[in-house]
Design a protein around this motif. Structure first.
Motif, short mmCIF file in Angstrom:
data_model
loop_
_atom_site.label_atom_id
_atom_site.label_comp_id
_atom_site.label_asym_id
_atom_site.label_seq_id
_atom_site.Cartn_x
_atom_site.Cartn_y
_atom_site.Cartn_z
N GLY A 179 78.03 -12.76 47.65
CA GLY A 179 76.87 -12.08 47.06
C GLY A 179 76.87 -12.05 45.54
O GLY A 179 76.03 -11.38 44.94
N GLY A 180 77.77 -12.76 44.94
CA GLY A 180 77.88 -12.74 43.47
C GLY A 180 76.85 -13.63 42.80
O GLY A 180 77.21 -14.50 42.01
N TYR A 181 75.59 -13.42 43.13
CA TYR A 181 74.52 -14.22 42.54
C TYR A 181 73.23 -13.43 42.61
O TYR A 181 73.13 -12.40 43.26
N ILE A 182 72.22 -13.95 41.89
CA ILE A 182 70.87 -13.40 41.99
C ILE A 182 70.03 -14.50 42.63
O ILE A 182 70.07 -15.64 42.18
N THR A 183 69.33 -14.17 43.69
CA THR A 183 68.53 -15.20 44.35
C THR A 183 67.29 -15.49 43.51
O THR A 183 66.43 -14.63 43.35
N ALA A 184 67.24 -16.69 42.96
CA ALA A 184 66.11 -17.08 42.10
C ALA A 184 65.93 -18.58 42.24
O ALA A 184 66.35 -19.34 41.37
N PRO A 185 65.35 -19.03 43.34
CA PRO A 185 65.27 -20.48 43.56
C PRO A 185 64.61 -21.20 42.39
O PRO A 185 63.72 -20.65 41.73
N THR A 186 65.07 -22.41 42.15
CA THR A 186 64.60 -23.17 41.01
C THR A 186 63.08 -23.28 41.00
O THR A 186 62.47 -23.62 42.01
N GLY A 187 62.52 -22.98 39.84
CA GLY A 187 61.09 -23.19 39.67
C GLY A 187 60.24 -21.96 39.88
O GLY A 187 59.09 -21.92 39.47
#
Ligand SMILES: Cc1cc2nc3c(=O)[nH]c(=O)nc-3n(C[C@H](O)[C@H](O)[C@H](O)COP(=O)(O)OP(=O)(O)OC[C@H]3O[C@@H](n4cnc5c(N)ncnc54)[C@H](O)[C@@H]3O)c2cc1C
Ligand code: SF4
Ligand code: FES
Lengths: 637, 266
Positions: free
Chosen positions: B141-149
């Protein structure tokens, strides 16, 4: 012939036109395609994550233990984008113009324009991922001017921009690994590209823990494996950076473009002694306040403090009164070399020039200087044991970046169909010289925005085709060859270490194909390199077993590829009798000693084709036409 | 002359050292110390360059060189790291092994060099360990979900400077694992807290904050020991990551339990 596949239309519309005209793979069909991505630096990690988000099945490979270790992590300064947040007249067009001019008119206009367009989206993407860019008090993004740019378009995260951007891409990749859309193969060294019927269909890797050699197949292969700066042995690159992936692809048919282009960074800590393993970059921003000088007297043995003002030669300020210490990287570097070659170098090995902060400290106070450069001063002191607040720093240029790489078309595809190349490993956007803060931009542009769009054009018509099975004879053959080559090194049982040969190679390449090149030296190198390579192959000593962790064995393959690559690099430098950007041919200079281009004969990309180990490579030319930027001779007087 | 035309500098002092270096063939092999007299080591060498010199001499004597992890040699990639006389990354404060220089040692010193010791970091060979458990924590979970674009303009979300600075303080972690190696319990609180705080303090990190916290902390607990507040981790950390982040993580973890339950019941 070389077709760069540049889209039709005015420059500002090419990318949009292209996005509309490429074939698409529908969302439901993307899962029917496997893509191999080698390299998980900025270019590779961003590509792998973005492709997986779109629905492709991605296999990502790195020789590191974790994607977060890629060399991209070391970039300090920042990343450019044409946001014009500072209202200082920046625009996509200006970034495009600056990049083409900075590259000394040896890059492809259409690619550079696209890069400038996409730069804007990169910042949005990275900010959304949580990259902690520097902020103003109002909470909006901060910028600085970098590398002599006339506008403030560089975004940064303290002195660790590469680290933070890479962590952003790595985290996006981690999310896709967890989602099962990316399979990560860490500690896997790619040692060959597999081609069937002219198309790339997979790769061969060596498991660096067990030594096992394996085949992997896919519908397309993407290389994002970084630059070749370590052909010089000493550079600012991480120790493991190498040319192997690109070189192996070259041997399988991918043309290698402009290998003679490499960038020298003027502000590095000079080498201390023979065992020195790498050179450390000091941020270019130091030139904003430091004054560069050497003693006027040759072979002056006095310490800096004992040399009176009148006997100090501020060579950049004297020669370039308007730009002074802020002339571009290549100009600053060459002038440092000139004074050192004249016998005016400073330090125990007389291989440096002073970068002196005394004036800045007298003017602004030590505290203000500490505020600006404290971290860098600490780093310098840690490495040299000298205190730059009281003694001038010693600096010297070092190899930092490589503009050449695998030739790619507008889609980032190499001359082998189905084989793509991104980031520093390709030749694309920087021409003969890269502007500061543009490599991070290019790697992420390629990976986040360009490849995910262009790869569909190749894959769409292949819907329904199964990847070539790894049981196919092309895989068996490639695998046997990799295994034979790798194991072979432990049987040479020679007398000198891998390190020794790498160091010797670096000396030749630096001496004859470094900051300044001429026909005599390059010709000499062309005879010395094959001789060294032959000796190396007969006399290298690799101990230990091939069936387990063996760092010497990992390195020997890489040095072997550098040995072949170095020859191509020198050949390219010899053929390009003009000076341009980072490539300075002493025969081609203005009366003032500046680099002199020859646009009539050399406004092309030199792309070399491998003909086998004992044959000369064949040169192909991609002619560069400039419809939007007028070619001028650079002048910094 | 060129920078690569080199010989020893007159000012460099030379050290004669007695090294005890850990050697181990693989995760399941027995290890033992190799004793080496490392004579004529220049004080200008970095610790890893000292090992390079030792390795070159071993090769000359037909002894397989010592495997040690390294790459950037600039203190940023987090690949290097060994125990030096029982201290993770050695005696110099806020310094990774690759940035430590031999001028910090004295002639005649005995130096014991060992790999990180922690159950979650098995030895792969000699001084090299497997730190993949760290990647598992990030994947949890060490991320921010922000798909490219998808994102909006970067300046649509203002981030107060103090918040951005705090996020950067945490994000400076290089993932080296010294904190785990230095901890008597082999706990990974400092690493996990650094990553967690980087994302949890930012406005962009809020939507997934509680889910992230629970997942990262529990994955950490699957691999690593528990924290009993020794603070050794901070002492060893080359980036001086603050212990305050651990307190922050503990608070967020407690909150995450109830927040996630009430989110789930909605
Ligand atoms: C000290 C320093 C400072 C810099 N500062 C800046 C800056 O401020 N701004 C800027 O724009 N640029 C800067 N640069 C340049 C920039 O950092 C690089 O050009 C860029 O990060 C390269 O990214 P990449 O993804 O192409 O390659 P890399 O980050 O080098 O990644 C290569 C990847 O490929 C993998 N790989 C390679 N070969 C193989 C193989 N055979 N098998 C398996 N895996 C393989 C590696 O494991 C790694 O994951 C700097 C460079 C240096 C050296
Ligand atoms: S918290 Fe410090 S010691 Fe731990 S992994 Fe990060 S940088 Fe290394
Ligand atoms: S080698 Fe990269 S941090 Fe030490």
């Amino acid at each position: 012939m070389l077709d760069a596949k540049i889209p039709e239309g005015p420059i500002a519309e090419k990318w949009d036109n292209h996005k509309f005209s490429v074939k698409l793979v529908t969302p439901a069909n993307k899962r029917k395609f496997d893509v191999i991505v080698v390299g998980t630096g900025l270019a590779g990690a961003s590509a792998a994550a973005s492709l997986a988000e779109l629905g492709y099945n991605v296999k990502a490979f790195t020789f590191h233990d974790s994607p977060r270790r890629a060399h991209s992590i070391a970039a300090q300064g920042g990343i450019n984008a044409a946001k014009n947040y500072r209202n200082d007249g920046d625009s996509v067009y200006r970034l495009f113009y600056d990049t083409v001019k900075g590259g000394d008119y040896r890059s492809r206009e259409a690619n550079v324009y696209r890069l400038a367009q996409v730069s804007v989206d990169i910042i949005d993407q990275c900010a959304a991922q949580g990259v902690p860019f520097a902020r103003e008090y109002g909470g909006l993004l901060a910028n600085r001017s970098f590398g002599g740019a006339q506008v403030s378009r560089t975004f940064y995260a303290r002195g660790q921009t590469g680290q933070q951007l890479l962590l952003g891409a790595y985290q996006a990749l981690a999310a896709q690994i967890k989602a099962g859309k990316v399979t990560l193969y860490n500690r896997s060294d790619m040692l060959d590209v597999v081609v069937k019927d002219g198309r790339a269909c997979g790769i061969i890797t060596r498991d660096m823990l067990t030594g096992e050699v394996r085949s992997h197949s896919a519908h397309a292969v993407v290389l994002a494996t970084g630059g070749y700066g370590n052909v010089y042995y000493l550079s600012t690159n991480a120790m493991a950076c190498n040319v192997t992936a690109a070189w192996r692809a070259h041997r399988k048919g991918a043309l290698f473009a402009n290998p003679c282009y490499s960038q020298i960074h003027p502000t590095c800590i000079p080498a201390g002694d023979e065992f020195q393993s790498k050179l450390t970059l000091m941020s270019e921003s130091l030139r904003n306040d430091g004054r560069i000088w050497v003693p006027r007297l040759h072979d002056d043995t006095r310490s800096a403090a004992d040399i009176p003002e009148a006997e100090r030669y501020y060579f950049l300020e004297e020669k370039y009164p308007s730009f002074g210490n802020l002339v571009p990287r290549d100009v600053a570097s060459r002038n440092a070399k000139t004074v050192v070659d004249e016998g005016r170098g400073v330090g125990p090995l007389k291989n440096g020039v002073y970068l002196d902060f005394a004036a800045a400290i007298a003017r602004d106070g030590a505290e203000a200087v500490r505020e600006r450069y404290g971290n860098l001063f600490d780093m310098y002191e840690r490495i040299t044991g000298e205190d730059p607040y009281t003694l001038p720093m010693r600096i010297y240029p070092a190899i930092h970046y490589t503009m050449g790489g695998l030739w790619v078309d507008y889609n980032l595809m190499t001359t082998v169909p189905g084989l793509y190349c991104l980031g520093e490993a390709n030749f694309s956007d920087h021409g003969a010289n890269r502007l500061g803060a543009s490599a991070l931009m290019q790697g992420l542009a390629d990976g986040y925005f360009v490849l995910p769009c262009t790869i569909g054009d190749y894959l769409a018509p292949r819907l329904g085709d199964a990847p070539v099975p790894t049981t196919d004879p092309v895989f068996a053959e490639a695998l046997t060859e990799v295994d034979r080559r790798t194991r072979g090194w432990t049987e040479v049982k020679g007398t000198r270490s891998v390190e020794h040969y790498h160091r010797e190679l670096g000396k030749i390449v630096w001496e004859y194909c470094g900051m300044a090149r001429n026909k005599t030296g390059l010709t000499k190198a062309l005879s010395e390199i094959p001789a060294l390579r032959e000796e190396f192959r007969k006399n290298v000593k690799v101990l230990g077993s091939p069936d387990g962790v063996n760092q010497q064995l990992e390195k020997v393959n890489r040095v072997d590829d550098f040995m072949e690559f170095a020859e191509l690099k020198v050949r390219d430098a010899l053929h390009r009798t003009e000076s341009c950007g980072g490539h300075f041919r002493e025969e081609s200079q203005t009366p003032e000693g500046e680099a002199l281009r020859n646009d009539e004969n050399f406004a092309y990309v030199a792309a070399w084709e491998w003909q086998g180990p004992d044959a000369d490579p064949v040169l192909h030319k991609e002619h560069l036409s400039f419809e939007n930027v007028r070619l001028t001779q650079r002048s910094y007087k | 002359m060129s920078t690569q035309d080199l010989s020893s500098t007159p000012e460099t002092r030379m050290l004669n050292l007695k090294l005890r270096i850990w050697r181990q063939d693989g995760p399941h092999a027995e290890g033992s110390f190799l004793d080496v007299d490392a004579d004529q080591i220049p004080t200008d060498a970095s610790f890893l360059e000292m090992l390079d010199i030792v390795n070159e001499r071993l090769i000359e004597d037909d002894v397989e060189p010592v495997t040690f992890p390294h790459d950037c040699r600039e203190g940023i990639c987090g690949t290097c790291g060994v125990m030096i006389n029982g201290q993770a990354h050695g005696p110099e404060k806020a310094t990774a092994t690759c940035q430590l220089h031999m001028r910090k040692f004295n002639d005649g010193d005995q130096i014991v060099v060992e790999p990180w010791r922690a159950a979650a970091f098995p030895v792969l060979k000699d001084l090299m360990v497997d730190r993949r458990a760290f990647d598992r924590i990030i994947e949890a979970g060490g991320y921010i979900t922000a798909p490219t674009g998808t994102p909006q303009d970067a300046n649509e979300t203002a981030v107060p400077k103090e918040v951005a600075d705090t996020a950067m303080d945490a994000a400076a972690c290089i993932g080296c694992g010294a904190c785990v190696a230095a901890c008597p319990n082999s706990a990974a609180q400092l690493f996990t807290a650094a990553k967690l705080a980087h994302l949890n303090v930012l406005p962009q990190g809020q939507p997934e904050r509680w889910k992230r916290t629970e997942a990262m902390v529990e994955t950490m607990e699957d691999y690593f020991g528990s924290c009993t507040n020794h603070g050794e981790c901070h002492q060893a950390c080359p980036k001086e990551i603050s212990l305050d982040f651990i307190a922050f993580m503990n608070r967020d973890y407690i909150k995450s339990k109830s927040k996630n339950r009430s989110l789930a019941s909605q």
